[in-house]
Design a protein around this motif. Structure first.
Motif, PDB file in Angstrom:
ATOM      1  N   ILE A 166      40.594  11.907  28.384  1.00 18.26           N
ATOM      2  CA  ILE A 166      39.363  11.412  29.056  1.00 18.26           C
ATOM      3  C   ILE A 166      39.484  10.455  29.834  1.00 18.26           C
ATOM      4  O   ILE A 166      38.667  10.423  30.940  1.00 18.26           O
ATOM      5  CB  ILE A 166      38.519  10.769  27.564  1.00 18.26           C
ATOM      6  CG1 ILE A 166      38.407  11.836  26.603  1.00 18.26           C
ATOM      7  CG2 ILE A 166      37.299  10.206  27.992  1.00 18.26           C
ATOM      8  CD1 ILE A 166      38.216  11.321  25.134  1.00 18.26           C
ATOM      9  N   GLY A 167      40.446   9.439  29.816  1.00 18.89           N
ATOM     10  CA  GLY A 167      40.485   8.441  30.864  1.00 18.89           C
ATOM     11  C   GLY A 167      40.844   9.202  32.031  1.00 18.89           C
ATOM     12  O   GLY A 167      40.284   8.925  33.173  1.00 18.89           O
ATOM     13  N   ASN A 168      41.812  10.163  32.111  1.00 18.43           N
ATOM     14  CA  ASN A 168      41.950  10.854  33.306  1.00 18.43           C
ATOM     15  C   ASN A 168      40.843  11.350  33.988  1.00 18.43           C
ATOM     16  O   ASN A 168      40.426  11.551  35.361  1.00 18.43           O
ATOM     17  CB  ASN A 168      42.973  12.157  33.021  1.00 18.43           C
ATOM     18  CG  ASN A 168      44.323  11.931  33.538  1.00 18.43           C
ATOM     19  OD1 ASN A 168      44.591  10.979  34.120  1.00 18.43           O
ATOM     20  ND2 ASN A 168      45.341  12.663  33.209  1.00 18.43           N
ATOM     21  N   MET A 169      39.951  12.067  33.041  1.00 16.14           N
ATOM     22  CA  MET A 169      38.691  12.830  33.601  1.00 16.14           C
ATOM     23  C   MET A 169      37.769  11.735  34.346  1.00 16.14           C
ATOM     24  O   MET A 169      37.219  12.135  35.357  1.00 16.14           O
ATOM     25  CB  MET A 169      38.340  13.568  32.433  1.00 16.14           C
ATOM     26  CG  MET A 169      38.992  14.553  31.782  1.00 16.14           C
ATOM     27  SD  MET A 169      39.277  15.877  32.745  1.00 16.14           S
ATOM     28  CE  MET A 169      38.176  17.100  31.804  1.00 16.14           C
ATOM     29  N   ILE A 170      37.709  10.837  33.571  1.00 18.69           N
ATOM     30  CA  ILE A 170      36.873   9.880  34.012  1.00 18.69           C
ATOM     31  C   ILE A 170      37.085   9.455  35.418  1.00 18.69           C
ATOM     32  O   ILE A 170      36.522   9.163  36.458  1.00 18.69           O
ATOM     33  CB  ILE A 170      36.691   8.455  32.864  1.00 18.69           C
ATOM     34  CG1 ILE A 170      36.063   8.797  31.984  1.00 18.69           C
ATOM     35  CG2 ILE A 170      35.779   7.257  33.839  1.00 18.69           C
ATOM     36  CD1 ILE A 170      35.654   8.028  30.707  1.00 18.69           C
ATOM     37  N   LEU A 201      30.501   8.942  27.740  1.00 17.86           N
ATOM     38  CA  LEU A 201      30.412   8.472  29.282  1.00 17.86           C
ATOM     39  C   LEU A 201      30.995   9.490  29.998  1.00 17.86           C
ATOM     40  O   LEU A 201      30.493   9.561  31.318  1.00 17.86           O
ATOM     41  CB  LEU A 201      31.384   6.981  29.154  1.00 17.86           C
ATOM     42  CG  LEU A 201      31.619   6.568  30.574  1.00 17.86           C
ATOM     43  CD1 LEU A 201      30.578   5.986  30.863  1.00 17.86           C
ATOM     44  CD2 LEU A 201      32.964   5.342  30.565  1.00 17.86           C
ATOM     45  N   LEU A 202      32.148  10.228  29.887  1.00 18.07           N
ATOM     46  CA  LEU A 202      32.758  11.201  30.436  1.00 18.07           C
ATOM     47  C   LEU A 202      31.585  12.386  31.062  1.00 18.07           C
ATOM     48  O   LEU A 202      31.537  12.782  32.068  1.00 18.07           O
ATOM     49  CB  LEU A 202      33.875  11.756  29.922  1.00 18.07           C
ATOM     50  CG  LEU A 202      34.298  12.949  30.831  1.00 18.07           C
ATOM     51  CD1 LEU A 202      34.807  12.539  32.166  1.00 18.07           C
ATOM     52  CD2 LEU A 202      35.791  13.478  29.927  1.00 18.07           C
ATOM     53  N   VAL A 203      30.979  12.701  29.998  1.00 13.44           N
ATOM     54  CA  VAL A 203      29.898  13.806  29.961  1.00 13.44           C
ATOM     55  C   VAL A 203      29.008  13.360  31.271  1.00 13.44           C
ATOM     56  O   VAL A 203      28.376  14.073  32.172  1.00 13.44           O
ATOM     57  CB  VAL A 203      29.214  14.220  28.957  1.00 13.44           C
ATOM     58  CG1 VAL A 203      27.977  15.136  29.152  1.00 13.44           C
ATOM     59  CG2 VAL A 203      30.145  14.898  28.026  1.00 13.44           C
ATOM     60  N   GLU A 209      26.717  13.836  36.680  1.00 17.69           N
ATOM     61  CA  GLU A 209      26.203  13.259  38.065  1.00 17.69           C
ATOM     62  C   GLU A 209      27.326  13.553  39.137  1.00 17.69           C
ATOM     63  O   GLU A 209      26.555  13.754  40.456  1.00 17.69           O
ATOM     64  CB  GLU A 209      26.292  11.636  37.828  1.00 17.69           C
ATOM     65  CG  GLU A 209      25.336  11.061  36.828  1.00 17.69           C
ATOM     66  CD  GLU A 209      25.302   9.454  36.497  1.00 17.69           C
ATOM     67  OE1 GLU A 209      26.490   8.901  36.782  1.00 17.69           O
ATOM     68  OE2 GLU A 209      24.281   9.142  35.725  1.00 17.69           O
ATOM     69  N   LYS A 210      28.590  13.459  38.882  1.00 18.39           N
ATOM     70  CA  LYS A 210      29.146  13.633  39.954  1.00 18.39           C
ATOM     71  C   LYS A 210      29.855  15.009  40.473  1.00 18.39           C
ATOM     72  O   LYS A 210      30.241  15.389  41.674  1.00 18.39           O
ATOM     73  CB  LYS A 210      30.632  12.831  39.955  1.00 18.39           C
ATOM     74  CG  LYS A 210      30.361  11.477  39.440  1.00 18.39           C
ATOM     75  CD  LYS A 210      29.984  10.714  40.615  1.00 18.39           C
ATOM     76  CE  LYS A 210      29.988   8.979  40.481  1.00 18.39           C
ATOM     77  NZ  LYS A 210      29.344   8.408  41.383  1.00 18.39           N
TER      78      LYS A 210
END
Length: 2040
Positions: A1626-1630, A1678-1680, A1685-1686
């Motif tokens: 998850i950290g990576n994806m964020i 948060l990631l979703v 958005e991005k």
């Protein structure tokens, strides 16, 4: 004489065979001398004569024969091998010696026969002698009888089997020869001497004169029991003992022996069974129902005649019994009742145990019929019920008998008591356990107070008998309240009783199932009873809950026995004391004052009720001192506590006084003889104060002291009832808390669970939470002692409460109850305490199940229901069964009386409708749980039929039957199943399914038992026939079960049973027996020892309480899993000495214990080298075999003896596998600490482990593999290298195990092979594994081939030995294997080689058959992987760099990157297939074809060549374009070389790391993620990820899926590890989705899968349960949001729509999932106002169109939730609002718009919005807006345009700039952008123009091809689609870099070089692209994979070609080779060459 001299010279053995009689005579004489001289019985000399002995005895010359017989006798006596000759020699003696006239010959013959018997060959001798009885020569018959008689007389009836002799006796009595008749008479007398009256029935039919003569002879016989005078070799020491005893004058042994002998022959056994069912009159069942009593009488008389047969054949007597029962119960004619009773008696006597199953039905009827007064009826009924009792156990009929005890009719009560008394006589202390005695005594005690004298007398007699059987200790606790007169009466009756198994016992004892001990005196006291009982009852008697957990052997700390707690000294002692105390009557207050004043100071008594508290306090202090000084005997406890209770008593207001008062109570209880009477005075006050903050502790202390004085059970009961009779919740909760502690301190013994439970239930219902909490805590403590069955009482509590209770129980799980610290010393010495602890807890445990409130359901089992169940119509039968299931479900726990249900259900077990059979099995399973241990009584009539169902041909039915049998066995234990012939009858049936299931079941259950009924032997003959069954599975199961049968029956009995087999079978079976003997497990130890705790008995109590009864061993309480089989019972700690002690009690000693401390391996310098030399020099056997022979094992043993500790050596080479397990555990422990020793003995350790691979026991194998894994890890850490010797003697055997059927083993072996490569070269491993592929085992072949593939993949082609060619040819052979798995493995391995080695593979594998070749090519195609051409470098590259780069590229091609991406691809493909199966995409199927027709070439080439370089173009190549405008020329030169170096390495590294993200190994994945995270966090490096985004995301969501499906389900994995992995992902994806430029690269398909993975993760309930789970879910949220958005807005919107569509289609998908997808869509809708301009609306509308096509409005409305339709409407509405009528121009991509629901919907919306705003439409507003815009100052416009051109000029935002410019031009068609272009170069101008044209084409939807190919719109316009994805997953993402950009660049370059720029040249396929607009569907990333494959084959040659040229050409160029034609390739090559040369 010449002749003579000839034979004289011959050796002895040849003389013996000589044709001259003299020579033979001489030979025999010499042989005799030789035999006498040989001292060693094992001498090889004996063997020379083996074949001659028969000739010795059958010599044709009478004189010579005599000599021969003498020699033979000596031979038989002394030769070790003589036994082998038994059959032939004895048959020779019978036929050739017994007919000789010489008496000497006959004598010698008889002697030889007897000698054979002495050397343990009795059976064979007896067989031959019995055959001799059929001889025609009377002389031979007489001699045979005489021999048998002598043998019986000398050896006794234990050695000589009497049954076969008795069978032939009547025939001998009929002989015409007087000699034969006389001899028969003599043997009959001899037999009578041994078995007495048992001989009468078989001889009842002989001639009356003969019988009379026999009677006369029999009378003369001495009455003493006969003793054998001669013994077998194995018993010779017994003989010596006997002599000593006789010389000492004692003959106790005789009595004991007799005890062994008498029951051995039972008259019943000697009889032939008669079949009577078929002989019943045809009209019997009609007649028995007839109205005329005469007809009924006729029917009964017919039965009476038939049942007079003393032994009846087993059969289905249910109907007959039912008919007789009806007559007994209902018939009005008493004469017929008596007759029917006689018939029942006959049946019971004739069937014995086989009648047991009907006993339960008949007993209540007979008992109730005792209301009849007529003596003949009563007598008949008595006989019937007594006979029936002998066929069953008291346990089984106890419920029925007890039910009748409450009858009002005095005759019934009297007769029932008398019946109980008679029954008790047949019992022993072990078969009448406490749990059974308790209810009987309670009922009988009611009767001794009955008004009718006959009822009282009968009850006295019954109680007296009980007293006699089990002794006073056991009965006294139940007679506490009986007054002295009655007690004396009971004792008087007890003295008169003569037990059946006392000295005077008649033959009835033999009919009993329990072996009695006649050597015991009937009058012996209770202690005598106790000891003899120990011998007498090795068979456990049934306890109510746990069938005789501990009969026999000393079960708990050396206490005599504790079967359910039959009178232990502790109990006696305790109860005795109580009796003394209870006598203390309540004293009057005056007497108390008087007694108190005698011991207390006068002031003290006066001040007790003073009004001043200080005076009261002083008084208390004095009181305390006085009490402290008082002597126990003088202390008047009651008087003192009365004084304390005197006013103010417990109402004392001052807390100090009160505290003192309570403390004094505690003191009195501790110091005095405190009685229950005294306790009653104070307890109320104590309970009242227990909740007091200040005095509570003192009150608890006082209560504990009282509990210690008056026993906890009584105190607890009083305290609880007092606490709950008052209102104060604090008192209630504190009382419960006190009790929780008290139980821990006192133990659970004797507590009344039932009373507690009702109080706990009250407490649980309390409104005060503290009371509830205390109650739950108390339950937790009770759970420790009672076990899981405690929960049953609370099933109906509210779920919330129940979950709290469960949580409390869970806390307690695995804990063992603490040792009691109180309640011990005061009343009992330590010895007796153990006894008490031994029984009491059991009792508590046992009672728990009895306490369950059981419902009586017999009234619900109506005759209508029964007839329903047996109706002809299956539907009605089903209804009936449903009803039964309902009744049982509703009742939960039921009483054992279930009426006619058993017979009805039994009928359904063989129903033709299998569904009903399964339903019946389920009901029976329910029944077992509901009825609990009482189900025992139905084992015979219902349990055995379930076993029959195991023979069903349907797998699921068999499985259900097995589950049912197990559920039953869990309740009943195994004894009931194994008793009688039923099980052996089942095994006899020749049904392979039945046999294999039944044997499998037995193999699972037998090892857990400590003893089995003797009837188990009946199964052995059938077991032997199973060993030779035609069906392989049956044979295997029989072999598996063999050791467990032997474990209970012993080798001897099993070997003996082979006697009846054919000789060939016999040899085979004996060989198997020998093998099984070696594997025979030890019997499980007694449960008490299994817990090596100091606790007396509280620990095992828990076991008993668990729902399974404790059957002969603890391990059956734990569900006996096959692997646990024996291991469970042996004791947990592998090194615990106790565990060993159990198996070989004889050998354990303290000394042995001490030996174990030292090292286990002894380092012998150069030991290993020496062993290798020996093996090389052939001094020892080379370790090479197919199965290990004894000599190998011996050799290893010898070699190990010098370097392994002695005790470990014993464990290693023990015959019992449990010792091997123990040895392995020790070796694991010593692995780290003794590295040197391990390495020094490594060769031996590995050899020993290879032996374990040949064991059949899985647990050893698993342990061995576990050890090997640790061992090879250690060796690689130590950097040790295996020697050739070690490898060759180990690897081949390890490889055998790779073919094991169990996955877990194969997995382990593969893991070991992997680790071995670290200590032994892979190239050397290769040949061993290659050898493994030749195995016959297909699993082994497949696994070995797979392993070869892995080796090649990991270590390259060099591992292939001897040469890659040879190796691959060998592997390729397997492509044609008949086994699918092998074929696949072979294909995969070759594909792996192909991936490493390219097309050369085809040369290496040589010629293959066409079929194999096509399979291979297909597979290579499918693997979507092939060697890439050298990656093409950039156009502007300096030519001098070509060489180095290229070699780099080549290296890269062979490097790991490709392999890994291919693995990734394969993993991803399977992932997608699964995903598709889950969601089922309706349109995917027909789409595939089209994508093949379209632009396959592009994808193909584009992936093949551009590969790593493309993404970087975004960063660097733009510089060229803008060179004239922005960048000075030289800069390019500078950037380029750096870029190339960096590039080729970075891309490949990133590929490699990304592929590791999807690794199955958590650590690998985490490391890879960490590396990627580093890159992403540094802005300057993050760009390196560009082009790898899809690949990275694919790897990530595959990892998410792996965690979800695999890791989370893996019990062994630490959940922290998983959380860690989640955090990394998850950290990576964020990090990734914060970098917008990278986030936008994610394509639709990948985003869809990513969102699917993330939403699934958010919904994973398993994560929520983890500690940090909530944190993970928050991060995902948060990631979703970041992703939404991005990401590229078109892609993400499209992905969400497709995902929503899939989730609504998928049945498996949860509504919650769809809901979250819709929430994401709403979020996107909110973002639309900002993002609308960057969205490709055409594509979104196409997606919506497809969605509406799949889900028309009607279908959407049917959805359970209205969200989907609302979401869609909201989305469309927002789009309409933002775009206005223009939105209708964006439907370009939809084929036939008219059909589209979407267009209609949009039109409606537009209309609606227009109506709303009146005439002012959106259009007008828009125009208005544009007008305002126009008015806006020119300056603003210029600024705006300047901004746009700036964007176009920058490298990052070119695309965006062009899009904005296009929008601007469209909006302001008259806008002038000329001024901005004028200043720029020609190149830039044409670039902008082209860009705008391309955008225009996109927007207008021209050139649209299906997006199912996953290529986004810009790309499809051109023939050279550039891929921005480096991974092999050809998903290109054109949103970021359009192909137009690259085209432009190419044009610019061409212009610079003066090349023409003609359109035709540029994009040949454009027209075709444009001509076929197709309906696009968003497909996921795999579809792209598939799209490449079809062209693979054609392109292979091409690629080889391009490979060769790569050095010259492909060093620079963005142009990809088009696979449409070779011409194109050449054309492009030429162009590139020109570009290069011009650059120079």
């Amino acid at each position: 004489m010449g002749d003579d001299s000839e034979w004289i010279k011959l050796p002895v053995d040849q003389k013996c065979e000589h044709k001259l009689w003299k020579a033979r005579l001489n030979g025999y004489e010499e042989a005799l001398k030789v035999f006498q001289k040989i001292k060693d019985e094992k001498s090889p000399e004996w063997s020379k004569f083996l074949g001659l002995i028969k000739k010795f005895v059958t010599d044709s010359n009478a004189v010579v024969q005599l000599k021969g017989l003498e020699a033979a006798l000596v031979y038989v006596e002394n030769a070790h091998v003589a036994g082998k000759t038994t059959g032939e020699v004895v048959s020779g003696v019978v036929s050739k010696v017994f007919n000789q006239p010489k008496a000497k010959a006959k004598e010698l013959g008889i002697e030889i026969c007897l000698m054979y018997i002495e050397i343990e060959k009795g059976e064979a001798v007896q067989e031959e002698l019995l055959k001799g009885l059929d001889n025609k020569n009377p002389k031979i018959i007489v001699a045979c009888i005489e021999t048998l008689r002598k043998a019986l007389s000398e050896f006794g009836s234990k050695i000589i089997l009497l049954k076969p002799i008795i069978k032939v006796l009547p025939k001998l009595f009929e002989s015409r020869e007087k000699a034969v008749r006389d001899e028969a008479k003599l043997i009959a007398v001899e037999i009578y001497r041994w078995i007495r009256d048992a001989l009468r029935p078989p001889l009842q039919n002989i001639n009356s004169v003969q019988l009379k003569e026999l009677e006369e002879e029999w009378v003369k016989l001495p009455t003493g029991a006969p003793k054998p005078t001669r013994f077998l070799r194995s018993q010779q020491e017994l003989e010596a003992k006997l002599e000593q005893q006789q010389s000492a004058g004692g003959d106790a042994e005789g009595g004991g022996d007799d005890g062994d002998e008498v029951p051995q022959i039972d008259a019943y056994e000697l009889l032939e069974a008669v079949e009577i069912l078929s002989k019943l009159p045809k009209d019997f069942y009609d007649k028995i129902e007839a109205k005329k009593w005469q007809e009924r009488k006729e029917a009964l008389e017919a039965v009476e005649v038939l049942v007079k047969n003393p032994k009846l054949e087993a059969g289905d007597y249910a109907d007959l019994v039912k008919a007789l029962k009806k007559v007994v119960g209902k018939d009005t004619n008493v004469m017929l009742v008596a007759l029917a009773a006689k018939c029942l008696t006959g049946l019971a006597v004739g069937l014995r145990k086989k009648f047991g199953q009907y006993a339960g039905h008949v007993v209540p009827t007979i008992l109730e019929k005792f209301k009849e007064k007529k003596p003949q009826v009563v007598q008949a009924l008595q006989e019937a019920i007594d006979a029936i009792f002998l066929t069953t156990t008291l346990q089984n009929i106890s419920e029925d008998v007890l039910a009748v005890m409450d009858n009002k009719n005095p005759t019934i009560k009297q007769q029932t008591s008398l019946f109980i008394a008679r029954s008790f006589r047949h019992c022993t202390a072990s078969t009448l356990p406490k749990s059974l005695l308790k209810p009987f005594c309670a009922a009988l005690l009611k009767h001794i107070n009955d008004s009718a004298p006959e009822v009282r007398d009968a009850a006295f007699e019954a109680l007296g008998t009980a007293l006699k059987v089990v002794g006073e200790k056991a009965v006294n606790p139940f007679l506490v309240d009986v007054d002295k007169l009655k007690l004396d009466k009971i004792k008087e009756c007890s003295e008169k009783v003569e037990l059946v198994n006392g000295k005077k016992a008649g033959l009835a004892a033999e009919k009993k199932e329990f072996k009695p001990v006649p050597g015991r005196t009937a009058v012996s006291g209770a202690a005598g009873d106790k000891d003899t009982k120990d011998i007498s009852a090795p068979k456990p008697g049934p306890l109510k809950k746990a069938p005789a957990t501990k009969a026999g052997g000393p079960p708990k700390k050396g206490k005599p026995t504790a079967p359910g707690g039959t009178g232990s000294a502790g109990t006696k002692n305790k109860k005795g004391l109580e009796t003394k105390e209870i006598v203390e009557s309540e004293l009057s207050i005056e007497v108390c004052e008087e007694k108190a004043s005698a011991v207390l100071p006068a002031t003290c008594i006066q001040l007790l009720d003073s009004s001043n508290w200080k005076e009261r306090l002083a008084c208390m202090e004095e009181f305390q001192k006085a009490v402290e000084l008082m002597d126990r005997t003088e202390m008047p406890c009651q008087a003192l506590v009365r004084m304390l209770a005197k006013k103010p008593g417990w109402k004392e207001t001052n807390f100090q006084v009160m505290q003192m008062k309570l403390h004094i109570v505690a003191l009195i209880a501790q110091k005095g003889n405190f009685s229950k009477t005294s306790a009653q005075i104070v307890l109320d006050g104590l309970v009242d104060k227990i909740g007091d903050v200040k005095c509570g502790n003192n009150a608890k202390e006082a209560m504990t002291a009282i509990a210690e004085a008056c026993m906890l059970p009584w105190t607890a009961e009083q305290v609880m009832s007092m606490a709950f009779s008052q209102k104060n919740p604090k008192n209630q909760s504190e009382t419960l808390n006190w009790l929780s502690n008290a139980i821990k301190e006192f133990g659970f013994s004797g507590l009344n669970v039932k009373a507690f439970i009702s109080n706990v239930k009250t407490a649980l219902a309390a409104t005060n939470p503290a009371v509830r909490t205390s109650a739950i805590t108390l339950l937790g403590v009770m759970y420790l002692y009672v076990g899981p069955s405690l929960r049953m009482f609370f099933e109906d509590e509210k779920p919330a409460l129940l979950s709290q209770i469960d949580a409390e129980f869970e806390k307690m799980q695995g804990q063992s109850p603490p040792a009691p610290t109180r309640g011990i010393s005061k009343h009992t010495t330590s010895g007796t305490d153990e006894g008490e602890e031994g029984d009491e807890p059991d009792d508590g445990g046992n009672d728990v199940v009895d306490l369950l409130p059981r419902t009586e359901i017999s009234d619900k089992i109506t005759s209508e229901l029964v007839s329903k169940i047996s109706d002809k119509n299956w539907k009605i039968r089903k209804e009936g069964l449903d009803e039964v299931a309902g009744i049982i479900n509703e009742a939960k726990f039921i009483q054992p009386n279930i009426g006619e249900l058993p017979t009805a259900l039994k009928g359904r077990l063989n129903d033709s409708n299998k569904i009903l059979v399964q339903q019946t099995l389920n009901i029976l399973q329910q029944l077992a749980v509901a009825m609990g241990p009482n189900i025992k009584q139905h084992v015979k009539n219902l349990g055995i039929p379930i076993i029959t169902v195991l023979g069903d041909s349907k797998n699921n039915v068999r499985a259900a039957a097995l589950a049912t049998v197990n559920a039953w066995a869990e309740q009943t234990g195994m004894k009931e199943w194994l008793e009688g012939e039923d099980l052996s009858e089942e095994l006899k049936k020749e049904n392979p399914f039945l046999r294999q299931e039944l044997l499998g079941w037995l193999a699972e259950k037998l090892p857990t038992l400590r003893s089995t009924p003797t009837d188990l032997i009946l199964c052995v003959p059938h077991l032997y026939s199973c060993l030779e069954d035609r069906n392989g599975d049956v044979r295997k199961k029989a072999q598996d079960a063999l050791p467990f049968f032997m474990m209970h029956l012993g080798y001897e009995k099993m070997a003996k049973a082979t006697g009846k087999l054919k000789p060939t079978s016999k040899d085979q079976v004996l060989a198997m027996l020998e093998k099984a003997k070696a594997n025979m497990p030890a019997k499980p130890a007694a449960p008490a020892k299994a817990t090596s705790k100091p606790v007396g008995g509280s620990a095992p109590a828990k076991f008993q309480a668990s729902s399974a009864p404790v059957e002969d061993s603890v391990s059956s309480t734990v569900e006996p899993k096959p692997d646990l089989k024996k291991a469970k019972t042996v004791g947990v700690s592998s090194k615990a000495k106790s565990a060993q002690g159990k198996k070989v009690p004889s050998k354990t000693s303290l000394k042995e214990d001490e030996d174990k401390s030292g090292p286990i391996f002894i380092v012998v310098p150069n030991g290993k080298e020496q062993r290798m030399k020996d093996e090389k020099g052939l001094k020892v056997l080379k370790w090479n075999f197919t199965t290990p022979r004894d000599e190998y094992i011996e050799q290893l043993k010898t070699q190990m003896s010098s370097c392994v500790a002695k005790w470990l050596q014993d464990e290693l080479f023990h015959s019992d596998f449990q010792h091997h397990n123990k040895a392995l555990a020790v070796m694991v422990d010593h692995l780290e600490s003794e590295k040197e020793g391990v390495i020094g003995c490594l060769d031996l350790i590995l050899k020993w482990l290879t032996l374990r691979f040949f064991d059949t026991n899985t647990s050893v194998l698993m342990k061995a593999l576990e050890y090997l894994k640790l061992l090879f890890t250690l060796l690689s850490e130590e950097e040790y290298h295996l020697t050739e010797n070690e490898a060759s003697s180990f690897i081949p055997y390890l490889i055998l195990k790779v073919g094991e059927p169990k996955d877990v083993i194969r997995k382990d072996v593969r893991a070991i092979l992997n680790r071995m490569c670290l200590v032994y070269p892979a190239s050397k491993m290769f040949p061993f594994i290659m050898e493994g592929t030749k195995s016959k085992n297909s699993k082994q072949r497949a696994e070995c081939l797979e392993e070869l593939g892995c080796l090649v993949e990991s270590y390259g082609m060099n591992v292939c030995q001897p040469t890659p060619g040879k190796a691959l040819k060998e592997i390729a052979i397997h492509i044609g294997d008949r086994d699918n798995a092998v074929r696949n493995a072979a294909l995969n391995t070759i594909v792996t080689v192909y991936n490493v080695h390219g097309d050369q593979v085809f040369k290496l594998i040589g010629t293959l058959s066409e079929k194999d070749m096509s399979m291979l090519e297909e597979r290579i195609k499918r693997s979507a992987k092939r060697p890439s051409a050298a990656p093409v470098k950039q156009v502007d590259e300096k030519p001098q760099r070509t060489q180095s780069i290229n070699s780099n590229a080549n290296m890269l091609r062979k490097g790991p990157v490709e392999d890994i991406s291919s693995k990734l691809k394969i993993m991803y493909r399977t992932y997608r297939i699964q995903a598709r199966n889950m969601s089922g995409h309706p349109e995917a199927a027909q789409m595939v074809r089209r994508e093949f027709q379209l632009d396959l070439d592009e994808i193909e080439n584009d992936n093949g060549t551009v590969r790593c370089e493309m993404p970087e173009l975004v960063q660097h190549k733009l510089d060229d374009i803008f060179e004239p405008v922005l960048i000075p020329e030289p800069k390019i030169r500078a950037v380029s070389p750096h870029f190339d170096d960096m590039h080729s390495n970075t891309a490949s590294t990133i590929n490699f790391i990304i592929s590791q993200v999807a690794s199955g190994d958590i650590n690998t994945s985490i490391q890879a993620l960490t590396q990627i995270d580093e890159v992403l966090r540094q802005e300057d490096k993050a760009e390196a990820m560009s082009g790898h985004i899809d690949q990275f995301l694919i790897a990530t969501f595959m990892q998410l899926r792996l965690i979800y499906n695999t890791h989370m389900a893996d019990e062994k994995l630490e959940k922290d590890e998983i959380i860690k992995l989640y955090s990394c992902i998850i950290g990576n994806m964020i990090s990734l989705f914060q970098i917008e430029s990278l986030a936008r690269e994610a394509s639709t398909g990948v985003l869809k899968d990513l969102m699917h993975g993330l939403i699934t993760l958010m919904l994973d309930s398993r994560i929520e349960d983890l500690e940090e789970g909530q944190q993970v879910i928050r991060s995902v949220n948060l990631l979703v949001v970041k992703v939404l958005e991005k990401s590229d807005q078109t892609n993400i919107l499209s992905a969400l729509l497709v995902l929503l569509q899939d989730s609504l289609l998928a049945t498996a998908s949860s509504p919650k999932f769809s809901e979250l997808v819709m929430k994401c869509l709403w979020r996107m809708v909110r973002l639309l106002p900002d993002t609308i301009n960057s969205i490709n609306l055409d594509r979104i509308l196409l997606d919506i169109h497809i969605f509406m096509k799949v889900f028309p409005k009607e279908k959407l409305k049917q959805c359970k939730s209205e969200f989907p339709i609302r979401t869609l409407k909201t989305l469309l509405h927002t789009l309409c609002k933002l775009k206005g009528p223009k939105i209708l121009d964006h439907l370009t991509m939809i084929d036939n718009k008219n059909e589209s629901e979407l267009e209609a919907h949009l039109c409606r919306m537009m209309k609606h919005s227009m109506d709303q705003t009146g005439s002012k439409s959106d259009k007008e507003t828009e125009k208005g807006a544009s007008r305002i815009d126009e008015k806006s100052s020119k300056a603003k416009v210029n600024d705006f345009l300047a901004e746009i051109f700036k964007k176009i000029g920058s490298k990052e935002n070119t695309k965006e700039g062009l899009a904005e410019l296009y929008e601007y031009k469209k909006k302001y068609s008259d806008a002038d952008i000329e001024p901005f272009l004028k200043n720029s170069s020609q190149f830039f101008q044409s670039y902008v123009e082209r860009g705008l044209r391309v955008i225009e084409m996109e927007r207008e939807g021209k050139g649209r091809i299906p997006t199912s190919t996953g290529i986004s719109s810009q790309m499809e316009v051109t023939c050279v689609p550039a891929t921005s994805t480096v991974s092999s997953i050809g998903n290109t993402n054109g949103e970021e870099v359009g192909p137009s950009v690259y085209l432009e660049r190419l044009k610019i370059l061409r212009q610079r070089c003066g090349l023409d720029n003609t359109k035709q040249d540029d994009r040949p396929p454009l027209t075709s692209l444009l001509s076929k607009p197709a309906v696009p569907t968003v497909a996921s990333s795999t579809d792209m994979l598939h799209s490449k494959l079809s062209q693979l084959r054609e392109s292979r040659e091409q690629h080889q070609h391009s490979d060769l040229d790569s050095n010259q050409t492909h060093s620079s160029g963005t142009v990809t080779t088009s696979s449409s034609s070779t011409a194109n390739i050449d054309d492009l090559k030429k162009r590139l060459e020109r570009i290069k040369s011009s650059r120079k």
